[in-house]
Design a protein around this motif. Structure first.
Motif, short mmCIF file in Angstrom:
data_model
loop_
_atom_site.label_atom_id
_atom_site.label_comp_id
_atom_site.label_asym_id
_atom_site.label_seq_id
_atom_site.Cartn_x
_atom_site.Cartn_y
_atom_site.Cartn_z
N ASP A 101 0.83 -1.21 0.00
CA ASP A 101 0.00 0.00 0.00
C ASP A 101 0.86 1.26 0.00
O ASP A 101 0.58 2.23 -0.70
CB ASP A 101 -0.93 0.01 1.21
CG ASP A 101 -2.06 -1.01 1.10
OD1 ASP A 101 -2.32 -1.45 -0.05
OD2 ASP A 101 -2.64 -1.36 2.13
N ALA A 102 1.93 1.22 0.81
CA ALA A 102 2.83 2.37 0.88
C ALA A 102 3.51 2.61 -0.46
O ALA A 102 3.66 3.76 -0.90
CB ALA A 102 3.89 2.13 1.97
N LEU A 103 3.89 1.52 -1.12
CA LEU A 103 4.56 1.65 -2.42
C LEU A 103 3.61 2.21 -3.46
O LEU A 103 3.99 3.08 -4.26
CB LEU A 103 5.11 0.29 -2.86
CG LEU A 103 5.88 0.26 -4.18
CD1 LEU A 103 7.05 1.24 -4.15
CD2 LEU A 103 6.38 -1.15 -4.48
N LYS A 104 2.37 1.75 -3.47
CA LYS A 104 1.38 2.27 -4.44
C LYS A 104 1.13 3.76 -4.22
O LYS A 104 1.03 4.54 -5.17
CB LYS A 104 0.07 1.48 -4.32
CG LYS A 104 0.15 0.07 -4.89
CD LYS A 104 -1.19 -0.65 -4.73
CE LYS A 104 -1.10 -2.07 -5.27
NZ LYS A 104 -2.38 -2.81 -5.09
N ASN B 12 12.14 3.08 -11.52
CA ASN B 12 13.46 3.03 -10.87
C ASN B 12 13.36 3.27 -9.38
O ASN B 12 13.99 2.56 -8.59
CB ASN B 12 14.38 4.09 -11.51
CG ASN B 12 14.81 3.72 -12.91
OD1 ASN B 12 14.79 2.54 -13.27
ND2 ASN B 12 15.18 4.69 -13.71
N TYR B 13 12.57 4.27 -8.97
CA TYR B 13 12.38 4.53 -7.55
C TYR B 13 11.70 3.34 -6.87
O TYR B 13 12.07 2.96 -5.75
CB TYR B 13 11.53 5.78 -7.34
CG TYR B 13 12.28 7.08 -7.49
CD1 TYR B 13 13.21 7.48 -6.53
CD2 TYR B 13 12.08 7.92 -8.58
CE1 TYR B 13 13.90 8.67 -6.64
CE2 TYR B 13 12.78 9.12 -8.72
CZ TYR B 13 13.68 9.49 -7.75
OH TYR B 13 14.37 10.67 -7.87
N SER B 14 10.73 2.76 -7.53
CA SER B 14 10.00 1.61 -6.95
C SER B 14 10.91 0.41 -6.80
O SER B 14 10.80 -0.36 -5.84
CB SER B 14 8.81 1.25 -7.85
OG SER B 14 7.94 2.34 -8.00
N PHE B 15 11.82 0.22 -7.75
CA PHE B 15 12.74 -0.92 -7.72
C PHE B 15 13.59 -0.91 -6.45
O PHE B 15 13.84 -1.96 -5.85
CB PHE B 15 13.64 -0.87 -8.96
CG PHE B 15 14.57 -2.05 -9.09
CD1 PHE B 15 14.07 -3.32 -9.38
CD2 PHE B 15 15.94 -1.90 -8.91
CE1 PHE B 15 14.92 -4.41 -9.49
CE2 PHE B 15 16.79 -2.98 -9.02
CZ PHE B 15 16.29 -4.24 -9.31
N ASP B 16 14.01 0.27 -6.00
CA ASP B 16 14.82 0.37 -4.79
C ASP B 16 14.02 -0.07 -3.57
O ASP B 16 14.53 -0.78 -2.69
CB ASP B 16 15.32 1.81 -4.60
CG ASP B 16 16.24 2.25 -5.73
OD1 ASP B 16 16.94 1.38 -6.28
OD2 ASP B 16 16.25 3.44 -6.07
N VAL B 17 12.77 0.35 -3.49
CA VAL B 17 11.92 -0.03 -2.37
C VAL B 17 11.63 -1.53 -2.41
O VAL B 17 11.63 -2.21 -1.37
CB VAL B 17 10.60 0.77 -2.38
CG1 VAL B 17 9.71 0.36 -1.20
CG2 VAL B 17 10.87 2.27 -2.34
#
Length: 298
Positions: free
Chosen positions: A5-8, A27-32
């Motif tokens: 949920d936080a990622l979305k 790219n930002y999502s990949f790190d998380v």
């Protein structure tokens, strides 16, 4: 709040509030996602709100054994952005990465081509085919205007303002800028439009798209990489080049010939002048010439 949920929510913030492209969001999502995978692999049960700096530090120490300093630095930066978002939304009071420093990495200087190498690459294009005229126009535009490959593939006919001597470019975050275009580059684009593009069967969705493939649809970024790679092979060029190499060469050659760094920044679409300053690796004699030519004591 769980991790998904936080990622979305974070992805939505990056898209709407910051106006980032899908590629940047990925790219930002990949790190998380790397951090989430680490937690799952080690059976660590915690939430984005409750995770401690000790847990994040252990994650950083673990990935440091598997990736180089540059990748490690990028992951740290990406995670800092994620947790700063949670602070901004008042889910957290502190960032667990505040005390974690990125590894020291050297600034990578861009690869560049000499003017003769660029001329040789363009000279190797087979102009007996319709694709040859298109490819010449593409390389002339990459070098003549310093475009990113994504900006070139998205360029529209309606973005061409040849009478005024400019093209309208849509860059990162859908930010638009006007870039000067010289007459020689205009000429090669006009040849492609008049002699090739006007005789193609073009798909309805791409009537305004400038560069098309054989099926009358938008040319892919991957195809432009392939075109350049094949040309480099044909002339036995020892350098590993890409569309971005022409952008670097555009900026470097302008600076070497006395162009103002601020003007180069605007043409490249860099938000920060520090990004453009990487081109200051050119011969220091140009700095000496600037003093000799412009300082009032000379």
């Amino acid at each position: 709040m769980n991790w998904q949920d936080a990622l979305k929510d974070y992805q939505l913030y990056l898209k709407i509030e910051r106006g980032l492209s899908q590629n940047s969001i990925n790219n930002y999502s990949f790190d998380v996602k790397k951090l989430i995978s680490y937690l799952e692999a080690n059976n660590i049960t915690t939430s984005p709100i409750a995770i401690t700096k000790e847990t994040v530090q252990q994650f950083i120490y673990t990935i440091a054994k598997r990736v180089n300093a540059r990748s490690q630095s990028r992951i740290i930066s990406g995670l800092k952005g994620f947790f700063n978002y949670l602070i901004f939304e008042e889910y957290r009071e502190s960032n667990p990465l505040d005390t974690i420093d990125s590894p020291k990495i050297g600034r990578k200087l861009p690869d560049t081509l000499s003017e003769s190498e660029i001329n040789e690459l363009i000279g190797a294009i087979d102009l007996s085919t319709p694709q040859g005229e298109r490819n010449r126009a593409i390389l002339e535009l990459l070098y003549g205007c310093g475009l990113r490959v994504s900006e070139l593939t998205a360029l529209k006919i309606s973005d061409l303002f040849f009478e005024e001597g400019f093209i309208k470019v849509t860059g990162k975050g859908d930010k638009q800028r006007f870039v000067p275009i010289v007459e020689s580059t205009q000429k090669y684009i006009s040849i492609y439009r008049n002699d090739v593009r006007n005789h193609m069967d073009i798909s309805n969705d791409f009537k305004d798209t400038l560069f098309l493939n054989r099926r009358g649809k938008q040319l892919s970024e991957a195809m432009i990489f392939t075109i350049i790679k094949d040309l480099a092979t044909s002339i036995n060029l020892s350098k590993t080049i890409s569309p971005h190499t022409f952008r670097h060469s555009f900026a470097t050659h302008l600076l070497e010939n006395g162009a103002d760094l601020r003007a180069i920044q605007l043409m490249l679409g860099h938000e920060s002048i520090t990004t453009t300053e990487i081109y200051m690796h050119v011969d220091k004699s140009h700095l000496k010439a600037a003093i000799e030519n412009f300082h009032p004591r000379q």
